[in-house]
Structures are given as C-alpha cells and as structure tokens.
Design an enzyme around this catalytic site. Structure first.
Site, mmCIF file in Angstrom:
data_model
loop_
_atom_site.group_PDB
_atom_site.id
_atom_site.type_symbol
_atom_site.label_atom_id
_atom_site.label_comp_id
_atom_site.label_asym_id
_atom_site.label_seq_id
_atom_site.Cartn_x
_atom_site.Cartn_y
_atom_site.Cartn_z
ATOM 1 N N ARG A 52 -101.190 90.885 20.573
ATOM 2 C CA ARG A 52 -100.240 91.668 19.764
ATOM 3 C C ARG A 52 -98.926 90.918 19.576
ATOM 4 O O ARG A 52 -98.325 90.962 18.502
ATOM 5 C CB ARG A 52 -100.006 93.036 20.426
ATOM 6 C CG ARG A 52 -99.234 93.993 19.541
ATOM 7 C CD ARG A 52 -99.168 95.391 20.119
ATOM 8 N NE ARG A 52 -98.381 95.462 21.337
ATOM 9 C CZ ARG A 52 -98.188 96.576 22.060
ATOM 10 N NH1 ARG A 52 -98.742 97.722 21.666
ATOM 11 N NH2 ARG A 52 -97.461 96.561 23.153
ATOM 12 N N LYS A 151 -93.874 94.679 16.897
ATOM 13 C CA LYS A 151 -93.021 95.036 18.033
ATOM 14 C C LYS A 151 -91.834 94.076 17.991
ATOM 15 O O LYS A 151 -91.785 93.052 18.693
ATOM 16 C CB LYS A 151 -93.816 94.933 19.335
ATOM 17 C CG LYS A 151 -93.216 95.731 20.471
ATOM 18 C CD LYS A 151 -94.223 95.939 21.585
ATOM 19 C CE LYS A 151 -93.603 96.468 22.840
ATOM 20 N NZ LYS A 151 -93.011 97.810 22.763
ATOM 21 N N GLU A 184 -94.890 108.626 15.838
ATOM 22 C CA GLU A 184 -94.957 108.368 17.283
ATOM 23 C C GLU A 184 -93.643 108.822 17.913
ATOM 24 O O GLU A 184 -92.761 109.312 17.217
ATOM 25 C CB GLU A 184 -95.183 106.875 17.536
ATOM 26 C CG GLU A 184 -94.057 106.003 16.989
ATOM 27 C CD GLU A 184 -94.279 104.507 17.181
ATOM 28 O OE1 GLU A 184 -95.157 104.099 17.951
ATOM 29 O OE2 GLU A 184 -93.535 103.744 16.535
#
Ligand code: PXG
Length: 295
Positions: A52, A151, A184
């Site tokens: 990721r 991220k 989220e």
C-alpha cells in the site's frame, strides 16, 4: 533504553532524529505513510502495508528509492533494533529536501523514516462500553482531488473532522463523501451488522463501504472481512448511508490502532441495544486470536 529512529539508512536517538525544514513533507504535506503494528515481535501484514505504501507513492508520482523487500526488511529490523514486541510502526516517505517552490523535481531524493515505538489508542473500557460518534460536517476529500485511497501526509480533512468530534465531546466522527454517502471515520473504517436476509442463508449480514466509496482501504478492514467470511458471516461491500448506520443492529470500526471497536451511539441515536453486540465481540475475539498466531 530509548527509541532509535531510522532515517535514510542510519539510526538516530529519538531526540536527535530530525529532517530538514526544506523537506516537502513538512512544507507541503508532500509524501506518504503507513501505520503498522507488530504483535509478539512479528510485524502484522507487513507485505500488505509495504504494497500500500508503494501504491500511495506511485499515485503521487513519488519513486521510493529502495525496493519493497528492502523496505520490509528495514521495518522488521527497526522493531528488533528497539527490542520491541508489541509495537506501532510509522513509516514515512516524503518528497525530500527541495527549495521553497512546489516543484517536486527540485527534490532529488525522497526522505525515508521508520519509527518503531508504542501507542495505545483507546483505553480498555472503551472496548467494553463502545464509542459515541457524530457525523462530521467536513466531507472526505473528492477522489479526483486527493483520493482517500492514498495514505498521504495531507491529513487535514481528517483532522478537521476529528476536531469537530472533540468539540462535540465524542470519541470519533463519521465522514461522508461529497454526495452524502458514508465513507469512513477519521482514522478507521466502518462496518455494520444486520439480521439475516433472503440471500444470506440464515447468517448475519456484515456490511462495509467499498474501496471507492472514499475510504482508505484498511489493512485491518481486509483482515476482518477475511476473518468474518471464514467464520461464516455474509460480508458485503456496499454503499451505505447514515440511515443504514442508525438502524444497524451493531456498528463497529476497524483500524491498526483501534483493531475492532464498537460504536454504540451515533448522532444521538442508540445503535441496536446501545451495547457492544455479539458479532462485534465475536470478531474482536477472532482478531485477537488471529494476531496472536501471526495473522
Ligand atoms: N481510514 C483512515 C483515514 C485511516 O487513517 C484507517 C482507515 C484504517 O486503516 P488500517 O490499514 O490501519 O486498518 C486509517 C488508518 C491515529 C491514526 O492515530 C490512525 C490511522 C492512521 C494514522 C493515525 O488514530 N489509521
């Protein structure tokens, strides 16, 4: 013994671990990161976290100057170097040192930082009682502005949402996308549990928002989906609205820090019977067992 921080190939004592004020990670939030746990000295889902990290980097046109296997080895080593067994690891890759302009081409070398330390996110009683949350007025960033799948070091939208929660005196906030669908929380993914339906063959239905609903595709989320499916639950990735959350039998969050934590109140509505539910407790038990045996 104090913690040593790994920066670009060398360990520095915590107080001496520094980066340049010309680093674009600081000047512009130009960079990516990972938050990872180690249990019993073993890094949880290391391959997935490294993958990721490199995907986030790719999405922002940042080439990490070491291969993935070397990154994984350095993360592993940082835990051992600091003699940690239960650890929280922060890996940060910034655009690197540049000039005062935006141009990333002025930053010849990305900065790589590996911090292996400890954190505790929520005290044990929160797991017993569950959390109180509200909907944040701050929406998740639009996928074509800053895709939440990245991220990135730019966490301001999440921080502003979190500030709303702090001002309201609750534990977490639910963030919506620009159309009002549930995305989220400020640092966790969202799951709800409902009764069996026509298609679930008698099993409880667990729902979570799909990867492109404006979420970070959590490593914990993915592990919980697998665990829940293995346990025989019917897991579905579906678009959710606040109505679905208010009317769920159970509502819980997943994240590296929080693991699995129940939400018992949202926007003043009690969720289910207002207590952490059996499916959430079952999954938390399974998760804790799973990480004990190496995940
Ligand atoms: N969504 C967001 C926005 C996150 O930041 C998660 C979901 C859960 O993903 P993982 O891969 O951890 O299951 C995160 C990650 C904190 C903190 O201090 C939390 C995260 C990251 C950084 C800091 O609460 N959570």
């Amino acid at each position: 013994m104090g913690i040593d921080i790994w920066i670009d190939g060398k360990y520095y004592p915590k107080d001496e671990a520094k980066v340049s004020v010309y680093d674009h990670g600081l000047l512009y939030g130009d960079g990516v990161f990972e938050g990872i746990r180690a249990y019993h000295g073993k890094v949880f889902r290391l391959t997935e976290h490294v993958e990721r990290l490199y995907q986030s980097a790719k999405a922002i046109w940042l080439e990490i100057p070491i291969p993935k296997d070397e990154m994984a080895a350095k993360i592993d080593e940082a835990v051992k170097h600091n003699k940690l067994t239960e650890a929280y690891i922060r890996v940060v890759v910034t655009r690197g040192k540049g000039d005062l302009g935006l141009d990333p081409r002025k930053c010849p070398k990305p900065t790589i930082i590996i911090i292996a330390d400890t954190i505790q996110l929520y005290p044990p009683e929160f797991y017993e009682k569950g959390l109180d949350v509200i909907t944040a007025a701050t929406p998740i960033s639009h996928r074509e502005n800053l895709n939440p799948r990245i991220k990135s070091l730019n966490y301001l939208a999440h921080i502003l949402a979190k500030v709303e929660g702090i001002q309201a005196g609750v534990h977490e906030v639910v963030m919506l996308d620009h159309e009002g669908f549930v995305a989220e929380c400020s640092g966790d993914n969202v799951f709800i549990v409902g009764k069996p339906d026509r298609k679930s063959k008698g099993k409880n239905v667990i729902r979570t928002t799909p990867p492109n609903a404006g979420i970070l595709k959590g490593i914990t989320r993915d592990a919980v989906i697998e665990l829940a499916e293995d346990a025989g639950y019917d897991v579905r990735e579906e678009t959710l609205t606040r109505y679905d959350l208010y009317t769920a039998d159970e509502f819980f969050l997943t994240g590296t820090g929080a693991e699995i934590i129940s939400v018992v109140k949202m926007d003043g509505r009690s969720i289910g019977n207002g207590k952490p539910g059996p499916v959430t407790r079952d999954l938390l038990g399974r998760f804790r067992e799973f990480v004990k045996t190496g995940g």
